[in-house]
Write an enzyme that holds these catalytic residues in place. Structure first.
Site, short mmCIF file in Angstrom:
data_model
loop_
_atom_site.label_atom_id
_atom_site.label_comp_id
_atom_site.label_asym_id
_atom_site.label_seq_id
_atom_site.Cartn_x
_atom_site.Cartn_y
_atom_site.Cartn_z
N ASN A 121 0.62 90.01 74.93
CA ASN A 121 0.48 91.40 74.40
C ASN A 121 -0.87 91.51 73.49
OD1 ASN A 121 2.71 89.89 72.79
ND2 ASN A 121 1.63 91.63 71.37
N ASP A 139 3.84 95.45 73.10
CA ASP A 139 4.33 94.00 73.35
C ASP A 139 4.92 93.73 74.83
OD1 ASP A 139 4.95 91.66 72.64
OD2 ASP A 139 6.76 91.87 71.24
O1 PQQ Z 1 2.56 87.60 71.16
C1 PQQ Z 1 3.06 86.17 71.28
O2 PQQ Z 1 1.99 85.59 70.83
C2 PQQ Z 1 4.39 85.93 71.40
C3 PQQ Z 1 5.01 84.44 70.94
C4 PQQ Z 1 6.06 84.28 71.39
C5 PQQ Z 1 6.59 82.83 71.34
O3 PQQ Z 1 5.43 82.17 71.14
O4 PQQ Z 1 7.81 82.30 71.25
C6 PQQ Z 1 7.16 85.46 71.80
C7 PQQ Z 1 6.55 86.73 71.72
N1 PQQ Z 1 5.25 86.99 71.76
C8 PQQ Z 1 7.55 87.86 72.21
O5 PQQ Z 1 7.07 89.00 72.28
C9 PQQ Z 1 8.81 87.50 72.33
O6 PQQ Z 1 9.69 88.44 72.92
C10 PQQ Z 1 9.29 86.33 72.23
C11 PQQ Z 1 10.44 85.80 72.64
C12 PQQ Z 1 10.50 84.36 72.33
C13 PQQ Z 1 11.58 83.47 72.25
O7 PQQ Z 1 11.38 82.43 71.99
O8 PQQ Z 1 12.78 83.84 72.32
N2 PQQ Z 1 9.31 84.18 71.87
C14 PQQ Z 1 8.64 85.06 71.96
CA CA Z 2 4.74 89.34 71.78
#
Ligand code: PQQ
Ligand code: CA
Length: 703
Positions: A278, A321
């Site tokens: 995002n 997002d």
């Molecule tokens: O924008 C980002 O760089 C980023 C990284 C991550 C991540 O690395 O776990 C998540 C998200 N966004 C995200 O939006 C998200 O909903 C999410 C859920 C999880 C998880 O491991 O449950 N990681 C991430």
């Molecule tokens: Ca994210």
């Protein structure tokens, strides 16, 4: 299902015969020349989604619709992770299993007996836990020529000797820049280890890189979004992307786009597919000031040189997002009489996309979840048709799907037999806006913001999606909001765990539930299947990545230990024992009324810095619920929060952003919240207008 021709099956049947007699490939021999055999041998799960096509389909069928009720425990193993969830897909090659847990710790097991062969700990400093949105989770390892590769949370890509468990090389992929973390699994393509990173929510600049599997040398890097034009362009695609960004933006803030999870590879086309993240920072309206390439896109990359072959942007001007880092599946479909090589994705934004993976042409798109930000996808331009409700620039809006996505990272599965994609999906909305305390308020008190009724639009579901007809073949609704990754098998099973601690087995054809097993601990990871000799096994990580910012949710997480473990099932195994029950500590007993202004200040500080791990709504968290602090912790609060007394376990110091005035306010708020909770009002803060007005405006943590 009339949308494919039967010659597909003839081909698949002869494949099935070939599968049975594959020579065993040892880990040392895993390379481009043996991948076809590795993939044909049904006993292996050699790559993240079993094969480079990421279908997550096991050709094994001795565990099937008639035998599934006989499943029991083969073995289980502690993955040394209680606070953070287990998200990894295990890899199995030739009877040995390689699986990661939080921080990027790696374990190797004998896949039949569960005997631990080695364990590797990258020893990530605990303070790094603060550098990401979603805790130091890890989604798995990759293997090549005897090596096992893992991305550690602090940005290191590490090659481990698959026999001894000793480190061979380590590359710092992020130069230890703050807010850049690795949670995703690497993939190895033609001797190159491909790795991305997370951090877009904090306004980092996302990129992915290729390293030599042999030496750890950096071979190429692809930035997802442009940097300051004054510094020139790192590669030609950045010049093209720049045209879609506002050149006058503040270039000291990266724009996001971080590819933190999904890749797929087509060896025939020699194309690597990358799902990007995002726009950042989280919560900002159109941070790119334009379409913002390559935010929320699917990129096709030549892995030999890192050059872009084509791209498709799912969400131009990304502001919600709505990552496109979600799992991509490669398959061949019969569409309007033509056999097409497709790529399928159900990103967070609620639409299911079918693309021609040779050219990037959009074949079809339809919504798989309730969507109010777009009316649909314009098939001539490939762009979403935005609605009025999408725009939160000047006004708060309740937008569907939520920032958790109609579908998030827990991978979906494709069965070449039923020709259906099984999506762990959810219906959920999220309040976005610039003038309210928004981002932690998900689902709470939204009635004051909009008259849209949330009732009936809040649930998790398992969706069997027909990608040709672009509609659901069947759905199973859950009482809970978040279910884990999915496995489909030739035994006509679809297998899906949930935050309520159950692993459920469905008939792949019609969604009938055939069996369930209770683990006590919440499940988010995808199951896999493999065999050793004649025995088929199903393996999965259990361990909840709580807390949940949700009004729904089972009390599993507060009743049972979140002992992160790997569980392996087989027919006629022993009884599965749920995790140990835990006793919740009582709420703090301090009865002194707290100062209203201090409470309001504390709400803001807590939500800004603490809630992301310690819980938005309390009860649901597997990280300590601070209303239940012991007197000892309360007395040491400043030492812990400002000086890092508990850093080793992941509770970093916040001394750089908080001072003693802030901690005083946070404590006042927590004491007040505990007082209200004891009286039965567990809501995170008083909802009367007077109290709300006092809460200072929040900014995104870390930004
Ligand atoms: O924008 C980002 O760089 C980023 C990284 C991550 C991540 O690395 O776990 C998540 C998200 N966004 C995200 O939006 C998200 O909903 C999410 C859920 C999880 C998880 O491991 O449950 N990681 C991430
Ligand atoms: Ca994210």
């Amino acid at each position: 299902c009339k949308s494919f021709d039967t010659s597909d099956f003839a081909e698949e049947n002869s494949l099935a015969d070939a599968r049975v007699h594959q020579p065993k490939i040892p880990l040392a021999a895993v390379d481009a020349s043996t991948v076809p055999q590795l993939e044909l041998d049904p006993g292996n799960w050699w790559s993240h989604g079993r094969t480079w096509s990421e279908q997550r389909f096991s050709p094994l069928d001795s565990i099937n619709t008639s035998t599934v009720s006989r499943l029991g425990l083969a073995w289980q193993a502690d993955l040394q992770s209680h606070r953070f969830g287990i998200e990894a897909s295990p890899i199995v090659v030739n009877g040995k299993m390689y699986v990661s847990s939080s921080w990027g710790r790696v374990f190797a097991f004998d896949a039949r007996t569960g005997k631990k062969l080695w364990m590797y700990d990258p020893k990530v400093p605990g303070a790094w836990a603060r550098q990401g949105c979603c805790k130091p989770v890890n989604r798995g390892v990759a293997v090549w020529k005897g090596k096992v590769f893992v991305g550690a949370y602090d940005g290191r890509l590490i090659a481990i000797d698959g026999t001894t468990g000793k480190e061979i090389w380590s590359a710092n992929t992020t130069d230890s820049k703050p807010w850049l973390t690795i949670t995703g699994a690497p993939r190895v393509v033609n001797g190159k280890v491909i790795i991305g990173n997370g951090g877009g929510d904090y306004g980092t600049r996302g990129f992915f890189s290729a390293y030599s599997a042999e030496s750890g040398e950096l071979l190429w890097r692809f930035y997802v979004v442009p940097g300051d034009p004054a510094n020139g362009f790192e590669h030609p695609e950045m010049e093209m992307a720049m045209e879609t960004w506002n050149q006058d933006r503040d270039w000291s803030v990266g724009g996001g786009g971080n590819p933190w999870d999904s890749f797929a590879f087509d060896p025939e086309l020699n194309l690597l597919y990358v799902g990007t993240g995002n726009g950042g920072p989280f919560g900002s309206w159109n941070p790119a000031g334009g379409d913002g390439l390559f935010l929320s896109s699917i990129l096709a990359i030549n892995p030999d040189n890192g050059r872009l072959a084509w791209h498709y942007q799912t969400t131009p001007g990304e502001s919600w997002d709505f990552t496109a880092t979600q799992h991509m599946i490669l398959a061949d479909l019969e569409i309007e009489g033509r056999r097409r090589k497709v790529l399928m994705q159900a990103p967070k934004n609620g639409f299911f996309y079918v693309l021609d993976r040779e050219t990037g042409e959009l074949i079809s798109a339809d919504n798989y979840a309730y969507v109010n930000w777009a009316e649909g996808i314009d098939m001539t331009t490939g762009r979403p048709i935005l609605t009025e409700e999408a725009n939160f620039e000047n006004q708060a809006r309740l937008i569907f799907p939520s920032a958790y996505g109609g579908h998030n990272w827990p991978p979906m599965a494709w069965s070449p037999e039923t020709r259906l994609v099984y999506i762990p999906a959810r219906e959920y909305g999220f309040v976005w806006g610039s003038d309210r305390i928004t981002w932690f308020m998900t689902g709470h008190d939204v009635s004051t913001l909009t008259d849209r009724d949330l009732e009936g639009k809040l649930y998790g579901q398992l969706l069997a999606w027909d990608p040709v007809l672009q509609r659901a073949a069947w759905t199973v609704k859950f009482d809970t909001l978040t279910n884990g990754g999915v496995l489909a098998t030739a035994g006509d099973l679809v297998i899906n765990g949930s935050e309520d601690g159950y692993l459920r087995f469905f008939n792949a054809k019609n969604g009938e539930q055939l069996h369930e097993i209770f683990f006590g601990t919440g499940i988010i990871a995808p199951p896999i299947s493999y065999s050793v000799g004649d025995e088929q096994y199903i393996a999965l990580g259990v361990g909840w990545n709580g807390p949940k910012a949700e009004p729904l949710g089972p009390d599993t997480t507060s009743k049972y230990s979140n002992a992160g473990r790997l569980v392996v099932l087989k027919l006629d195994g022993s009884e599965v024992e749920p995790a140990d029950k835990i006793q919740l500590q009582p709420f703090m007993r301090d009865d002194k009324p707290q100062d209203a202004d201090l409470i309001a200040e504390g709400v803001a500080r807590y939500q800004q810095h603490c809630a992301i791990c310690h819980g938005v709504v309390g009860e649901d968290t597997v990280v300590p619920d601070l209303r239940r602090m012991s007197q000892g912790v309360f007395d040491a609060f400043d030492l812990i929060v400002l000086q890092g007394l508990m850093e080793a376990g992941g509770m970093a110091s916040f001394g750089d952003v908080l001072d003693t005035e802030d901690t005083k306010a946070i404590r006042a708020y927590l004491v007040d919240w505990a007082q209200r909770s004891r009286k039965g009002d567990q809501r995170p803060f008083p909802y009367d207008a007077e109290s709300q007005k006092k809460v200072p405006k929040l900014s995104v943590p870390g930004a």
